[in-house]
Structures are given as structure tokens and as C-alpha cells.
Design a protein around this motif. Structure first.
Motif, PDB file in Angstrom:
ATOM      1  N   ASP A  13       0.832  -1.220   0.000  1.00 12.21           N
ATOM      2  CA  ASP A  13       0.000   0.000   0.000  1.00 12.21           C
ATOM      3  C   ASP A  13       0.855   1.254   0.000  1.00 12.21           C
ATOM      4  O   ASP A  13       0.564   2.218  -0.687  1.00 12.21           O
ATOM      5  CB  ASP A  13      -0.895   0.039   1.241  1.00 12.21           C
ATOM      6  CG  ASP A  13      -2.112  -0.845   1.046  1.00 12.21           C
ATOM      7  OD1 ASP A  13      -2.318  -1.282  -0.099  1.00 12.21           O
ATOM      8  OD2 ASP A  13      -2.833  -1.101   2.025  1.00 12.21           O
ATOM      9  N   GLN A  14       1.920   1.176   0.826  1.00 12.03           N
ATOM     10  CA  GLN A  14       2.750   2.366   0.921  1.00 12.03           C
ATOM     11  C   GLN A  14       3.466   2.665  -0.388  1.00 12.03           C
ATOM     12  O   GLN A  14       3.591   3.818  -0.775  1.00 12.03           O
ATOM     13  CB  GLN A  14       3.783   2.173   2.032  1.00 12.03           C
ATOM     14  CG  GLN A  14       3.426   3.058   3.203  1.00 12.03           C
ATOM     15  CD  GLN A  14       4.394   2.870   4.342  1.00 12.03           C
ATOM     16  OE1 GLN A  14       5.461   2.268   4.175  1.00 12.03           O
ATOM     17  NE2 GLN A  14       4.026   3.383   5.485  1.00 12.03           N
ATOM     18  N   THR A  15       3.878   1.587  -1.037  1.00 16.24           N
ATOM     19  CA  THR A  15       4.549   1.785  -2.318  1.00 16.24           C
ATOM     20  C   THR A  15       3.602   2.457  -3.304  1.00 16.24           C
ATOM     21  O   THR A  15       3.957   3.413  -3.984  1.00 16.24           O
ATOM     22  CB  THR A  15       5.020   0.434  -2.897  1.00 16.24           C
ATOM     23  OG1 THR A  15       5.643  -0.280  -1.853  1.00 16.24           O
ATOM     24  CG2 THR A  15       5.980   0.640  -4.031  1.00 16.24           C
ATOM     25  N   GLU A  17       1.070   4.274  -2.538  1.00 16.74           N
ATOM     26  CA  GLU A  17       0.869   5.653  -2.103  1.00 16.74           C
ATOM     27  C   GLU A  17       2.041   6.526  -2.541  1.00 16.74           C
ATOM     28  O   GLU A  17       1.848   7.617  -3.054  1.00 16.74           O
ATOM     29  CB  GLU A  17       0.751   5.690  -0.582  1.00 16.74           C
ATOM     30  CG  GLU A  17      -0.473   6.445  -0.092  1.00 16.74           C
ATOM     31  CD  GLU A  17      -0.708   6.154   1.383  1.00 16.74           C
ATOM     32  OE1 GLU A  17       0.157   6.563   2.180  1.00 16.74           O
ATOM     33  OE2 GLU A  17      -1.706   5.512   1.707  1.00 16.74           O
ATOM     34  N   ASN A  18       3.256   6.018  -2.336  1.00 24.19           N
ATOM     35  CA  ASN A  18       4.429   6.777  -2.750  1.00 24.19           C
ATOM     36  C   ASN A  18       4.425   7.015  -4.253  1.00 24.19           C
ATOM     37  O   ASN A  18       4.748   8.097  -4.717  1.00 24.19           O
ATOM     38  CB  ASN A  18       5.719   6.027  -2.375  1.00 24.19           C
ATOM     39  CG  ASN A  18       5.971   6.097  -0.873  1.00 24.19           C
ATOM     40  OD1 ASN A  18       5.404   6.943  -0.188  1.00 24.19           O
ATOM     41  ND2 ASN A  18       6.802   5.203  -0.387  1.00 24.19           N
ATOM     42  N   GLN A  19       4.039   5.958  -4.959  1.00 30.48           N
ATOM     43  CA  GLN A  19       4.014   6.097  -6.416  1.00 30.48           C
ATOM     44  C   GLN A  19       3.039   7.172  -6.850  1.00 30.48           C
ATOM     45  O   GLN A  19       3.335   7.988  -7.695  1.00 30.48           O
ATOM     46  CB  GLN A  19       3.637   4.770  -7.071  1.00 30.48           C
ATOM     47  CG  GLN A  19       4.828   3.841  -7.234  1.00 30.48           C
ATOM     48  CD  GLN A  19       4.423   2.480  -7.725  1.00 30.48           C
ATOM     49  OE1 GLN A  19       3.235   2.185  -7.853  1.00 30.48           O
ATOM     50  NE2 GLN A  19       5.397   1.637  -7.997  1.00 30.48           N
ATOM     51  N   SER A  20       1.841   7.164  -6.222  1.00 30.47           N
ATOM     52  CA  SER A  20       0.870   8.146  -6.688  1.00 30.47           C
ATOM     53  C   SER A  20       1.248   9.543  -6.201  1.00 30.47           C
ATOM     54  O   SER A  20       0.965  10.531  -6.854  1.00 30.47           O
ATOM     55  CB  SER A  20      -0.556   7.772  -6.273  1.00 30.47           C
ATOM     56  OG  SER A  20      -0.664   7.814  -4.883  1.00 30.47           O
ATOM     57  N   LEU A  21       1.939   9.606  -5.064  1.00 25.74           N
ATOM     58  CA  LEU A  21       2.424  10.912  -4.609  1.00 25.74           C
ATOM     59  C   LEU A  21       3.469  11.430  -5.592  1.00 25.74           C
ATOM     60  O   LEU A  21       3.421  12.569  -6.042  1.00 25.74           O
ATOM     61  CB  LEU A  21       3.025  10.784  -3.203  1.00 25.74           C
ATOM     62  CG  LEU A  21       3.592  12.087  -2.624  1.00 25.74           C
ATOM     63  CD1 LEU A  21       2.472  13.099  -2.409  1.00 25.74           C
ATOM     64  CD2 LEU A  21       4.315  11.827  -1.306  1.00 25.74           C
ATOM     65  N   GLU A  22       4.412  10.539  -5.922  1.00 27.25           N
ATOM     66  CA  GLU A  22       5.464  10.926  -6.856  1.00 27.25           C
ATOM     67  C   GLU A  22       4.853  11.385  -8.182  1.00 27.25           C
ATOM     68  O   GLU A  22       5.232  12.382  -8.758  1.00 27.25           O
ATOM     69  CB  GLU A  22       6.394   9.734  -7.099  1.00 27.25           C
ATOM     70  CG  GLU A  22       7.640  10.105  -7.877  1.00 27.25           C
ATOM     71  CD  GLU A  22       8.473   8.888  -8.234  1.00 27.25           C
ATOM     72  OE1 GLU A  22       9.381   8.547  -7.458  1.00 27.25           O
ATOM     73  OE2 GLU A  22       8.212   8.279  -9.284  1.00 27.25           O
ATOM     74  N   ARG A  23       3.838  10.626  -8.601  1.00 25.76           N
ATOM     75  CA  ARG A  23       3.157  10.935  -9.840  1.00 25.76           C
ATOM     76  C   ARG A  23       2.495  12.303  -9.799  1.00 25.76           C
ATOM     77  O   ARG A  23       2.581  13.089 -10.739  1.00 25.76           O
ATOM     78  CB  ARG A  23       2.093   9.860 -10.083  1.00 25.76           C
ATOM     79  CG  ARG A  23       1.818   9.561 -11.522  1.00 25.76           C
ATOM     80  CD  ARG A  23       0.609   8.660 -11.603  1.00 25.76           C
ATOM     81  NE  ARG A  23      -0.435   9.379 -12.310  1.00 25.76           N
ATOM     82  CZ  ARG A  23      -0.672   9.216 -13.590  1.00 25.76           C
ATOM     83  NH1 ARG A  23       0.043   8.363 -14.281  1.00 25.76           N
ATOM     84  NH2 ARG A  23      -1.627   9.901 -14.178  1.00 25.76           N
TER      85      ARG A  23
END
Ligand code: C2E
Ligand code: CA
Ligand code: CA
Ligand code: CA
Length: 275
Positions: A13-15, A17-23
Motif C-alpha cells: 500500500d505504501q509503495t 501511495e508513494n508512487q501516486s504521490l510521486e506521480r
């Protein structure tokens, strides 16, 4: 076991989340990149391998962000396509490419042709043709000095794109099929669709000198192109061995690190002057 699974999910989940944040960060940075003039172009020479002369160049966009540094197109083009930002960005790329090449033509390279990558999303823009015409007028570049590189994926949706490519050709602009051989390659579109050039994908060129099949595929593509009157160019040429085999197979045009990496404007001018 259960808790392990749970932990994995949490990590997962965190990955995400990080991915969509980065995006989202990348997307907002990309939105301001155009007006903050963070994009620039590099040019990679296209070579006639029989004479070793530069016949033109492919323009490739680069993004320099003040904090993130230089971000490669592989990281932002698909995002630009998904968000539609590729439309204004692509217009800037086209104008800048035409403007630059017109300047080189004026400096004594009248036959120079620029190849510009165009995404499907841009071709779907109802104003695309008008924009292209306007840019050619603004920069006074001859349509014959412009080539658009499109990928085979545009032929998956044949209805609209064909008529747009036909209009492009009617203007005198060349159409090249990028990454040829990797997508929806079909002999019927070679015959029926408005294209001028096949650009053999680098995956075939990479092991051309060690793999009999890649060599045979390239030979077949070159033969088809020659017999139906299309131009053919190989991309991703990194070694002399590959270049020699291309000549042997009847392929006269090439592009790749063996000749030159994509170059900034000033460096490109240097190699143009000495050729
Ligand atoms: P592409 O159109 O297939 O461009 C060829 C890519 O291969 C470029 O990567 C180029 O720098 C790289 N290349 C050239 N010679 C060699 C070689 O000898 N060996 C290897 N390994 N690579 C080589 P780049 O500049 O990172 O661009 C990647 C992709 O991003 C392009 O693939 C294209 O699909 C897209 N792109 C780049 N610039 C633009 C643009 O202005 N507009 C659009 N719509 N897409 C672009
Ligand atoms: Ca290309
Ligand atoms: Ca390509
Ligand atoms: Ca590609």
C-alpha cells in the motif's frame, strides 16, 4: 503467516501511495514546466551510411527541473500523454524543432530534414493540422524539411489517424513509422497507409551482429521497403559491425550512438560544421 501477509500488504500500500504521490508531484511540476521554459531539445544526427554525411536529425525533448535535475523522456512522456499536457508541449516541440532547423538551413545546410516525434494524443487534437500549418508559416520552413515520427500503435485506430496522416502528406510533410516491427506491424498498412519511411526498431539492431534472426528480419524489412518504394532507417546503431551489416543488407540510413548521441544545439552545430 497472517501477519506477514498483512505487513506485505502494508508495504505494498505504501509503495502505491508513494508512487501516486510521486506521480502527482511530477504532474504538477510538468504543468508548470512549459511556462517556466524548462524544456529543451537535443538533436541526434541521421546519417547516410554510404557517404557518412548527416542528412538530418531527430529532435528529442529534455526536461530540466531546478530541483529534480534532468528528467528523461521515458519518465514524463507517458504522463504528459495521460494528462493531455503532451498537446501544448508537443506544439512547443514542433515549433522549436522547425525554428532550429530553419536556422541551420539558413547557415548553409539547405537539405537538412528534422524528424519530430508525435504522440497519438496530438494527432487526435482536432486542431493538429492547423497548428502544423501555422508553425510552418511562422518558421518559414518548407514542409519537405519536416518529418513526423509516429508509432505503429496509431494504426490500431485506423479510422481517424489515416485521414490525418493523409492530410499531413498532402502538405508535403514526410511520415515515418517509429519502432517498426514491435507493434501492430502489418503488411497491409505498408501497402495502404500514408507513410514514407520505416524506422527499424533498435531491438532488432541491438543483436543484429550476433543473432541470425534479427539479421534476417532486418533484411526482410529493408527488402519490403525497397520494393514498395519506402525509405528505411535503422535506429540504435552502436557498433561498426552493425553498421557494416546494415550496408550489406541494403539499408542506407542509420542513427545511433556509433555515429553520435543526441546533442545540445551548440554541440550539434559543431559536428555540422566539420562534416
Ligand atoms: P524514440 O523516439 O524511439 O527515440 C529513440 C531513443 O533511443 C532516444 O531516447 C534516443 O536517445 C535513444 N538512442 C539513440 N541512439 C541510441 C543508441 O545507439 N543506443 C541506445 N540504447 N539508445 C539510443 P530518449 O531521448 O530517452 O527518448 C525516449 C523516448 O521518449 C523516444 O523514443 C520517444 O518515444 C519519446 N520522446 C522523446 N522525445 C520526444 C518528443 O519530443 N515527443 C514525443 N511525443 N516523444 C518523445
Ligand atoms: Ca523517434
Ligand atoms: Ca524509435
Ligand atoms: Ca520508442
Amino acid at each position: 503467516v497472517k501477519s506477514g501477509t498483512k505487513n506485505n500488504y502494508q508495504v505494498f500500500d505504501q509503495t502505491i501511495e508513494n508512487q501516486s504521490l510521486e506521480r502527482r508531484l511530477l504532474e504538477s511540476a510538468l504543468r508548470s514546466a512549459l511556462k517556466e521554459e524548462q524544456f529543451f531539445l537535443e538533436f541526434q544526427p541521421k546519417i547516410n551510411i554510404e557517404t557518412n554525411k548527416i542528412i538530418g536529425a531527430e529532435s528529442l525533448v529534455r526536461w530540466h527541473h531546478h530541483d529534480l535535475g534532468t528528467i528523461p523522456p521515458g519518465k514524463f512522456i507517458s504522463l504528459a500523454e495521460e494528462t493531455g499536457l503532451i498537446v501544448p508541449m508537443g506544439e512547443w516541440i514542433l515549433r522549436e524543432s522547425c525554428r532550429q532547423v530553419k536556422a541551420w538551413q539558413n547557415e548553409g545546410f539547405p537539405d537538412f530534414v528534422v524528424s519530430v516525434n508525435v504522440s497519438v494524443r496530438q494527432l487526435e487534437d482536432p486542431d493538429f493540422i492547423e497548428k502544423v500549418k501555422r508553425i510552418l508559416e511562422e518558421t518559414s520552413l518548407s514542409p519537405m524539411s519536416l518529418e513526423l515520427e509516429v508509432t505503429e500503435s496509431i494504426f490500431a485506430d485506423v479510422r481517424n489517424t489515416v485521414s490525418i496522416l493523409e492530410e499531413i502528406q498532402k502538405l508535403g510533410i514526410q511520415v515515418s513509422v517509429d519502432d517498426f516491427g514491435t507493434g501492430y506491424s502489418s503488411l497491409s498498412y505498408i501497402k495502404n497507409l500514408p507513410i514514407n519511411t520505416l524506422k527499424i526498431d533498435q531491438s532488432f539492431v541491438r543483436d543484429l551482429h550476433t543473432n541470425e534472426e534479427s539479421n534476417a528480419i532486418i533484411m526482410a524489412i529493408v527488402n519490403i521497403a525497397n520494393s514498395v518504394g519506402l525509405n528505411v532507417i535503422a535506429e540504435g546503431v552502436e557498433m561498426e559491425e552493425q553498421a557494416n551489416l546494415l550496408v550489406k543488407n541494403g539499408c542506407k540510413l542509420a542513427q545511433g550512438y556509433f555515429y553520435s548521441k543526441p546533442l545540445k544545439k551548440d554541440d550539434f552545430e559543431k559536428i555540422l560544421q566539420v562534416q
